[in-house]
Write a protein that holds these residues in place. Structure first.
Motif, PDB file in Angstrom:
ATOM      1  N   GLY A 266     -19.055-105.417  57.497  1.00 20.73           N
ATOM      2  CA  GLY A 266     -20.400-105.732  57.960  1.00 20.73           C
ATOM      3  C   GLY A 266     -20.711-105.055  59.284  1.00 20.73           C
ATOM      4  N   GLU A 267     -21.929-105.269  59.769  1.00 25.73           N
ATOM      5  CA  GLU A 267     -22.341-104.719  61.062  1.00 25.73           C
ATOM      6  C   GLU A 267     -21.419-105.192  62.190  1.00 25.73           C
ATOM      7  N   ASP A 268     -20.787-106.351  61.995  1.00 25.93           N
ATOM      8  CA  ASP A 268     -19.877-106.901  63.006  1.00 25.93           C
ATOM      9  C   ASP A 268     -18.494-106.270  62.952  1.00 25.93           C
ATOM     10  N   ARG A 272     -14.587-107.672  54.770  1.00 26.31           N
ATOM     11  CA  ARG A 272     -14.666-108.865  53.923  1.00 26.31           C
ATOM     12  C   ARG A 272     -14.181-108.553  52.510  1.00 26.31           C
ATOM     13  N   ARG A 289     -17.530 -98.645  60.630  1.00 24.66           N
ATOM     14  CA  ARG A 289     -17.305-100.056  60.934  1.00 24.66           C
ATOM     15  C   ARG A 289     -15.855-100.478  60.733  1.00 24.66           C
TER      16      ARG A 289
END
Length: 343
Positions: A266-268, A272, A289
């Motif tokens: 994800g953007e973070d 996942r 990322r």
């Protein structure tokens, strides 16, 4: 971006038609960010080039003999399966497709048959295979290894390719192209990496024949990527996130591993669990990322994969690296040498 920006001249003699032996004796060009000089090394040097706590991520897909030669009446039909639809149906690129229409039966060797059910917008077909045996069993009987066109156009596929075009990690049937960066690994090299404190993880991305398709658009925004199926389980994602949190680097072995990792993050920047199709297309300007480096072979001019490495390291940096590789007689493409890219 203009596709012609990713073009370069490659002498035909630089294309490898067979791998070197042992596998980890292949050359490896180390390219770091900034203006650091290029380093000419060997794949077997990898334990000394990485740090304890780093993690190498391999693709455990297994190449199936997905190339079939058959007939529809008097017409010769070639099929390269590239994506499983269900237990009996695969999407396939077809040679001599103008001689095929929906509803036609294709007769392959060893009594294997398929019905051409549907023609897709890209010219490929859905093929529905007859009988009750798993399609993978039929392919083992009637198919050949789907070597890339730049090799298959220069020599016939043979029995040796069944071993050479498969990585030591291969266990999940479904790919029609090898994750070639991992072809360089041996049990001895993996043991040396573990002794140096460098971990290994696996994911699955079934590489499709779309990886060989040329980019015909003049601008990258007009190119449509073919989707491929992949999976990262929760435990693997957790271990990769923990390694990064502890200061280790995630090094993708091959562009296939990289694309799935980036699809799952994800953007973070948290990786996942992932299961499904991805058609991620990475070009300069993309913000990574999930990964901190990439081990990969040398790619074709104007290919989506040369665009990917240019996104990671910068176009000018990769143009210079490839010029160095050509001048120093590195071997290119699937059976060729490797590079280690650390931005």
């Amino acid at each position: 971006m203009r596709v012609d920006l990713f073009d370069f001249e490659l002498p035909p003699e630089r294309i490898a038609l067979r791998p070197v032996r042992p596998r980890d004796s292949a050359r490896m060009l180390v390219v770091e960010g900034g203006a650091a000089p290029f380093a000419d090394r060997r794949v077997s040097d990898l334990p000394s080039l990485l740090r304890a706590g780093d993690v190498l991520v391999f693709n455990d897909t297994r190449v199936i003999p997905a190339q079939l030669e058959g007939r529809r009446g008097e017409a010769s039909i070639g099929a390269t399966l590239h994506k499983r639809i269900d237990l009996r149906r695969w999407q396939a690129f077809v040679r001599n497709a103008k001689r095929l229409k929906p509803g036609d039966r294709i007769d392959f060797p060893q009594g294997v048959t398929a019905i051409a059910e549907e023609r897709h917008a890209d010219g490929s077909f859905t093929l529905a295979f007859g009988g009750e045996e798993p399609v993978e069993v039929l392919l083992e009987r009637a198919g050949t290894m789907p070597l890339p066109p730049y090799i298959a156009g220069k020599r016939p596929t043979d029995a040796q390719d069944r071993e050479d075009y498969q990585t030591m990690f291969a266990r999940e049937d479904g790919a029609v192209a090898a994750p070639t960066a991992a072809l360089h690994f041996t049990p001895e090299l993996l043991a040396a990496l573990a002794e140096a404190g460098i971990a290994s993880e696996t994911l699955t991305l079934h590489v499709g024949a779309g990886t060989f398709l040329p980019v015909k658009a003049e601008d990258t925004e007009a190119h449509a990527m073919h989707s491929e199926w992949g999976r990262i389980d929760a435990a693997t994602a957790d271990r990769l996130n923990a390694a990064r949190a502890a200061g280790g680097r995630v090094i993708a072995v091959g562009t296939t591993s990289l694309r799935l990792l980036e699809s799952a993050a994800g953007e973070d920047k948290v990786i996942r669990p992932f299961e499904g199709d991805t058609a991620i297309f990475i070009t300069p300007g993309y913000r990574f990322r999930a990964i901190d480096g990439l081990m990969t072979n040398f790619h074709l001019p104007k290919s989506t994969l040369f665009m990917l490495v240019s996104a990671l390291m910068g176009l000018e940096r990769m143009q210079a690296a490839y010029a160095h590789a050509i001048a120093n007689e590195y071997r290119f493409y699937s059976y060729g040498d490797s590079s280690l890219l650390i931005p």
